[in-house]
Design a protein around this motif. Structure first.
Motif, PDB file in Angstrom:
ATOM      1  N   ASN A  12      64.790-115.174  30.729  1.00 54.79           N
ATOM      2  CA  ASN A  12      63.691-116.007  31.205  1.00 54.79           C
ATOM      3  C   ASN A  12      63.704-116.073  32.736  1.00 54.79           C
ATOM      4  O   ASN A  12      62.651-115.987  33.371  1.00 54.79           O
ATOM      5  CB  ASN A  12      63.780-117.405  30.596  1.00 54.79           C
ATOM      6  N   TYR A  13      64.892-116.216  33.323  1.00 58.05           N
ATOM      7  CA  TYR A  13      64.988-116.195  34.784  1.00 58.05           C
ATOM      8  C   TYR A  13      64.544-114.843  35.328  1.00 58.05           C
ATOM      9  O   TYR A  13      63.841-114.773  36.333  1.00 58.05           O
ATOM     10  CB  TYR A  13      66.411-116.516  35.255  1.00 58.05           C
ATOM     11  N   TYR A  14      64.960-113.756  34.673  1.00 53.46           N
ATOM     12  CA  TYR A  14      64.508-112.421  35.100  1.00 53.46           C
ATOM     13  C   TYR A  14      62.977-112.365  35.136  1.00 53.46           C
ATOM     14  O   TYR A  14      62.381-111.911  36.105  1.00 53.46           O
ATOM     15  CB  TYR A  14      64.957-111.334  34.118  1.00 53.46           C
ATOM     16  N   LYS A  15      62.370-112.783  34.043  1.00 50.20           N
ATOM     17  CA  LYS A  15      60.913-112.636  33.878  1.00 50.20           C
ATOM     18  C   LYS A  15      60.100-113.465  34.851  1.00 50.20           C
ATOM     19  O   LYS A  15      58.931-113.181  35.080  1.00 50.20           O
ATOM     20  CB  LYS A  15      60.503-112.991  32.441  1.00 50.20           C
ATOM     21  N   ASN A  16      60.691-114.499  35.415  1.00 49.18           N
ATOM     22  CA  ASN A  16      59.941-115.394  36.287  1.00 49.18           C
ATOM     23  C   ASN A  16      60.293-115.260  37.773  1.00 49.18           C
ATOM     24  O   ASN A  16      59.749-115.976  38.600  1.00 49.18           O
ATOM     25  CB  ASN A  16      60.122-116.841  35.823  1.00 49.18           C
ATOM     26  N   ALA A  17      61.176-114.331  38.098  1.00 45.27           N
ATOM     27  CA  ALA A  17      61.566-114.127  39.493  1.00 45.27           C
ATOM     28  C   ALA A  17      60.464-113.393  40.259  1.00 45.27           C
ATOM     29  O   ALA A  17      59.741-112.576  39.689  1.00 45.27           O
ATOM     30  CB  ALA A  17      62.863-113.321  39.560  1.00 45.27           C
ATOM     31  N   LEU A  18      60.350-113.691  41.537  1.00 44.19           N
ATOM     32  CA  LEU A  18      59.453-112.905  42.391  1.00 44.19           C
ATOM     33  C   LEU A  18      59.931-111.467  42.450  1.00 44.19           C
ATOM     34  O   LEU A  18      59.135-110.532  42.427  1.00 44.19           O
ATOM     35  CB  LEU A  18      59.419-113.474  43.817  1.00 44.19           C
ATOM     36  N   ALA A  19      61.231-111.290  42.572  1.00 47.05           N
ATOM     37  CA  ALA A  19      61.840-109.960  42.575  1.00 47.05           C
ATOM     38  C   ALA A  19      63.301-110.092  42.170  1.00 47.05           C
ATOM     39  O   ALA A  19      63.922-111.143  42.362  1.00 47.05           O
ATOM     40  CB  ALA A  19      61.734-109.306  43.951  1.00 47.05           C
ATOM     41  N   LEU A  20      63.817-109.007  41.613  1.00 45.33           N
ATOM     42  CA  LEU A  20      65.205-108.937  41.183  1.00 45.33           C
ATOM     43  C   LEU A  20      65.965-108.047  42.157  1.00 45.33           C
ATOM     44  O   LEU A  20      65.529-106.936  42.460  1.00 45.33           O
ATOM     45  CB  LEU A  20      65.262-108.383  39.758  1.00 45.33           C
ATOM     46  N   LEU A  21      67.073-108.549  42.663  1.00 49.94           N
ATOM     47  CA  LEU A  21      67.807-107.890  43.736  1.00 49.94           C
ATOM     48  C   LEU A  21      69.057-107.205  43.205  1.00 49.94           C
ATOM     49  O   LEU A  21      69.837-107.823  42.474  1.00 49.94           O
ATOM     50  CB  LEU A  21      68.202-108.912  44.799  1.00 49.94           C
ATOM     51  N   ILE A  22      69.238-105.952  43.570  1.00 49.70           N
ATOM     52  CA  ILE A  22      70.459-105.240  43.234  1.00 49.70           C
ATOM     53  C   ILE A  22      70.739-104.163  44.280  1.00 49.70           C
ATOM     54  O   ILE A  22      70.754-102.973  44.002  1.00 49.70           O
ATOM     55  CB  ILE A  22      70.433-104.681  41.797  1.00 49.70           C
ATOM     56  N   PRO A  23      70.926-104.602  45.529  1.00 44.11           N
ATOM     57  CA  PRO A  23      71.210-103.617  46.573  1.00 44.11           C
ATOM     58  C   PRO A  23      72.606-103.022  46.385  1.00 44.11           C
ATOM     59  O   PRO A  23      73.545-103.724  46.021  1.00 44.11           O
ATOM     60  CB  PRO A  23      71.120-104.428  47.862  1.00 44.11           C
ATOM     61  N   LEU A  24      72.702-101.731  46.621  1.00 46.87           N
ATOM     62  CA  LEU A  24      73.994-101.060  46.603  1.00 46.87           C
ATOM     63  C   LEU A  24      74.482-100.927  48.033  1.00 46.87           C
ATOM     64  O   LEU A  24      73.682-100.853  48.966  1.00 46.87           O
ATOM     65  CB  LEU A  24      73.871 -99.677  45.969  1.00 46.87           C
ATOM     66  N   ASN A  25      75.778-100.884  48.199  1.00 46.18           N
ATOM     67  CA  ASN A  25      76.350-100.652  49.520  1.00 46.18           C
ATOM     68  C   ASN A  25      76.281 -99.155  49.813  1.00 46.18           C
ATOM     69  O   ASN A  25      76.404 -98.333  48.910  1.00 46.18           O
ATOM     70  CB  ASN A  25      77.797-101.142  49.568  1.00 46.18           C
ATOM     71  N   PHE A  26      76.100 -98.812  51.048  1.00 48.05           N
ATOM     72  CA  PHE A  26      76.021 -97.410  51.438  1.00 48.05           C
ATOM     73  C   PHE A  26      77.424 -96.872  51.685  1.00 48.05           C
ATOM     74  O   PHE A  26      77.813 -96.588  52.809  1.00 48.05           O
ATOM     75  CB  PHE A  26      75.106 -97.257  52.663  1.00 48.05           C
ATOM     76  N   ASN A  27      78.189 -96.771  50.584  1.00 54.74           N
ATOM     77  CA  ASN A  27      79.542 -96.221  50.643  1.00 54.74           C
ATOM     78  C   ASN A  27      79.739 -95.299  49.440  1.00 54.74           C
ATOM     79  O   ASN A  27      78.892 -95.230  48.547  1.00 54.74           O
ATOM     80  CB  ASN A  27      80.586 -97.346  50.685  1.00 54.74           C
ATOM     81  N   GLN A  28      80.838 -94.572  49.411  1.00 55.93           N
ATOM     82  CA  GLN A  28      81.074 -93.585  48.348  1.00 55.93           C
ATOM     83  C   GLN A  28      81.159 -94.242  46.972  1.00 55.93           C
ATOM     84  O   GLN A  28      80.666 -93.689  45.995  1.00 55.93           O
ATOM     85  CB  GLN A  28      82.340 -92.778  48.626  1.00 55.93           C
ATOM     86  N   ARG A  29      81.783 -95.404  46.877  1.00 49.47           N
ATOM     87  CA  ARG A  29      81.910 -96.069  45.580  1.00 49.47           C
ATOM     88  C   ARG A  29      80.536 -96.364  44.992  1.00 49.47           C
ATOM     89  O   ARG A  29      80.256 -96.059  43.842  1.00 49.47           O
ATOM     90  CB  ARG A  29      82.720 -97.362  45.704  1.00 49.47           C
TER      91      ARG A  29
END
Length: 181
Positions: free
Chosen positions: A72-89
């Motif tokens: 429900n929180y997913y569906k009502n968010a303006l946007a969902l954030l999942i930035p990755l770090n710019f590293n090899q991992r």
């Protein structure tokens, strides 16, 4: 209330700090929701970071949510954030969470890194961050908040991507065939 949402482990301290910094550099009137679980130690580090923020009253942490409430929180968010770090991992990562995010048809913000650009195109089915610049993330938050047509387009693009590439039913027959051979 409008909010941006991140869901993940509290052990991703670098990512959480980046999200908070981006939120602080934005001009958003929306809130930030962090749905995080983890060790007592990493949760304390996150809470300490939030308490140092000038926007601490606009940041909420929730933990151990039942799946229906989480979705429900997913569906009502303006946007969902999942930035990755710019590293090899993180170059080698393709978080399962991205599929969940796509399935709810909301805009996604992630990084133009590793396998992500194989599936996502900037301003078509996600906002792709070019680097770990908190100001870039802050600007992207502002764009999403202020452009409802773009939000709609990104959400529809993410949902289409989920249906075409991330639906387990697409792979069931192939997996059964492989197992039976």
């Amino acid at each position: 209330e409008n909010y941006f949402m991140y869901c993940g482990s509290s052990d991703y301290l670098e990512t959480i700090n980046f999200i908070i910094e981006g939120f602080e550099k934005s001009n958003t009137k929306s809130k930030l929701l962090l749905v995080i679980n983890g060790s007592q130690k990493s949760m304390k580090v996150v809470n300490d970071r939030i308490n140092r923020s000038i926007y601490k009253n606009n940041i909420t942490v929730k933990s151990y949510l039942p799946k229906d409430l989480l979705w429900n929180y997913y569906k009502n968010a303006l946007a969902l954030l999942i930035p990755l770090n710019f590293n090899q991992r993180d170059k080698a990562r393709f978080p399962h969470k991205i599929g969940e995010y796509c399935a709810v048809g909301r805009p996604i913000m992630t990084s133009d890194w590793g396998e992500i650009p194989v599936y996502f195109q900037n301003n078509e089915n996600a906002i792709l961050l070019r680097n770990n610049d908190a100001k870039e993330l802050g600007n992207a938050l502002d764009v999403i908040e202020n452009e409802p047509e773009l939000r709609q387009k990104l959400g529809q693009g993410a949902l289409k991507l989920a249906q075409e590439h991330f639906d387990y039913k697409l792979y069931g027959t192939g997996i059964l065939k492989f197992v039976n051979q």
